[in-house]
Design a protein around this motif. Structure first.
Motif, PDB file in Angstrom:
ATOM      1  N   LYS A 110      84.035  29.789  84.424  1.00 37.84           N
ATOM      2  CA  LYS A 110      83.162  28.840  83.987  1.00 37.84           C
ATOM      3  C   LYS A 110      81.776  29.359  83.499  1.00 37.84           C
ATOM      4  O   LYS A 110      81.557  28.975  82.171  1.00 37.84           O
TER       5      LYS A 110
ATOM      6  N   PRO B 120      86.707  25.732  80.474  1.00 37.52           N
ATOM      7  CA  PRO B 120      85.701  24.178  80.103  1.00 37.52           C
ATOM      8  C   PRO B 120      85.488  23.733  81.633  1.00 37.52           C
ATOM      9  O   PRO B 120      86.243  23.743  82.463  1.00 37.52           O
ATOM     10  N   ILE B 121      84.346  22.908  81.740  1.00 37.18           N
ATOM     11  CA  ILE B 121      83.955  22.249  82.844  1.00 37.18           C
ATOM     12  C   ILE B 121      84.879  21.100  83.349  1.00 37.18           C
ATOM     13  O   ILE B 121      85.055  21.197  84.713  1.00 37.18           O
ATOM     14  N   GLU B 122      85.603  20.559  82.423  1.00 35.83           N
ATOM     15  CA  GLU B 122      86.777  19.688  82.867  1.00 35.83           C
ATOM     16  C   GLU B 122      87.651  20.219  83.892  1.00 35.83           C
ATOM     17  O   GLU B 122      88.145  19.972  85.030  1.00 35.83           O
ATOM     18  N   ASP B 123      88.353  21.667  83.384  1.00 33.98           N
ATOM     19  CA  ASP B 123      89.308  22.293  83.949  1.00 33.98           C
ATOM     20  C   ASP B 123      88.604  23.001  85.398  1.00 33.98           C
ATOM     21  O   ASP B 123      89.385  22.931  86.332  1.00 33.98           O
ATOM     22  N   TYR B 124      87.490  23.491  85.264  1.00 27.50           N
ATOM     23  CA  TYR B 124      86.712  24.245  86.310  1.00 27.50           C
ATOM     24  C   TYR B 124      86.750  23.057  87.433  1.00 27.50           C
ATOM     25  O   TYR B 124      87.121  23.147  88.636  1.00 27.50           O
ATOM     26  N   LEU B 125      86.361  22.132  87.187  1.00 22.13           N
ATOM     27  CA  LEU B 125      86.022  20.836  88.317  1.00 22.13           C
ATOM     28  C   LEU B 125      87.423  20.684  89.068  1.00 22.13           C
ATOM     29  O   LEU B 125      87.701  20.306  90.427  1.00 22.13           O
ATOM     30  N   ILE B 126      88.289  20.472  88.229  1.00 18.37           N
ATOM     31  CA  ILE B 126      89.986  20.332  88.527  1.00 18.37           C
ATOM     32  C   ILE B 126      90.244  21.242  89.507  1.00 18.37           C
ATOM     33  O   ILE B 126      90.770  21.005  90.786  1.00 18.37           O
TER      34      ILE B 126
ATOM     35  N   LYS C 102      88.489  21.537  93.043  1.00 18.11           N
ATOM     36  CA  LYS C 102      88.836  20.659  93.761  1.00 18.11           C
ATOM     37  C   LYS C 102      90.267  21.270  94.466  1.00 18.11           C
ATOM     38  O   LYS C 102      90.326  21.229  95.664  1.00 18.11           O
TER      39      LYS C 102
END
Length: 117
Positions: free
Chosen positions: A84, A90-96, A99
């Motif tokens: 990241k 991408p931040i969206e992928d990182y957050l998923i 988690k």
């Protein structure tokens, strides 16, 4: 000892590995032998060690492999952060994925505690 495919933590970590393989296809080609390889190896080591531990004869041996899997989960978490921060993930992928890896880590910790009890 037991069929690893019956363990929810194995299923979750296998699914995480598949997701990581998918997102790392978009990493820069010059990273194929570096970050891409390391994050894939770390993530696949989680379900692989769970599976290997299930094939051992004692709870202590199973617990050792679960600890190795937990170490690989921590390593995976770091490589996700690195990817990241390098702008590869991408931040969206990182957050998923963050988690997901934290859920796997929590499940491993609970299973380790259960095996040791």
């Amino acid at each position: 000892m037991q069929n690893y495919k019956d363990l929810r933590v194995w299923v979750k970590s296998h699914e995480l590995t598949l997701k990581i393989y998918s997102v790392t296809k978009n990493f820069p080609k010059e990273e194929i032998y570096s970050v891409t390889s390391q994050i894939r190896r770390a993530s696949s080591s989680i379900p692989a060690n769970i599976a290997e531990g299930c094939g051992k004869n004692t709870k202590n041996d199973f617990g050792k492999y679960l600890n190795i899997a937990l170490g690989s989960a921590n390593e995976t978490e770091y490589f996700l952060l690195l990817a990241k921060d390098l702008g590869y993930l991408p931040i969206e992928d990182y957050l998923i994925l963050e988690k997901n890896i934290n859920e796997v880590k929590a499940m491993l910790i609970l299973l380790i505690q259960k095996v040791r009890a």
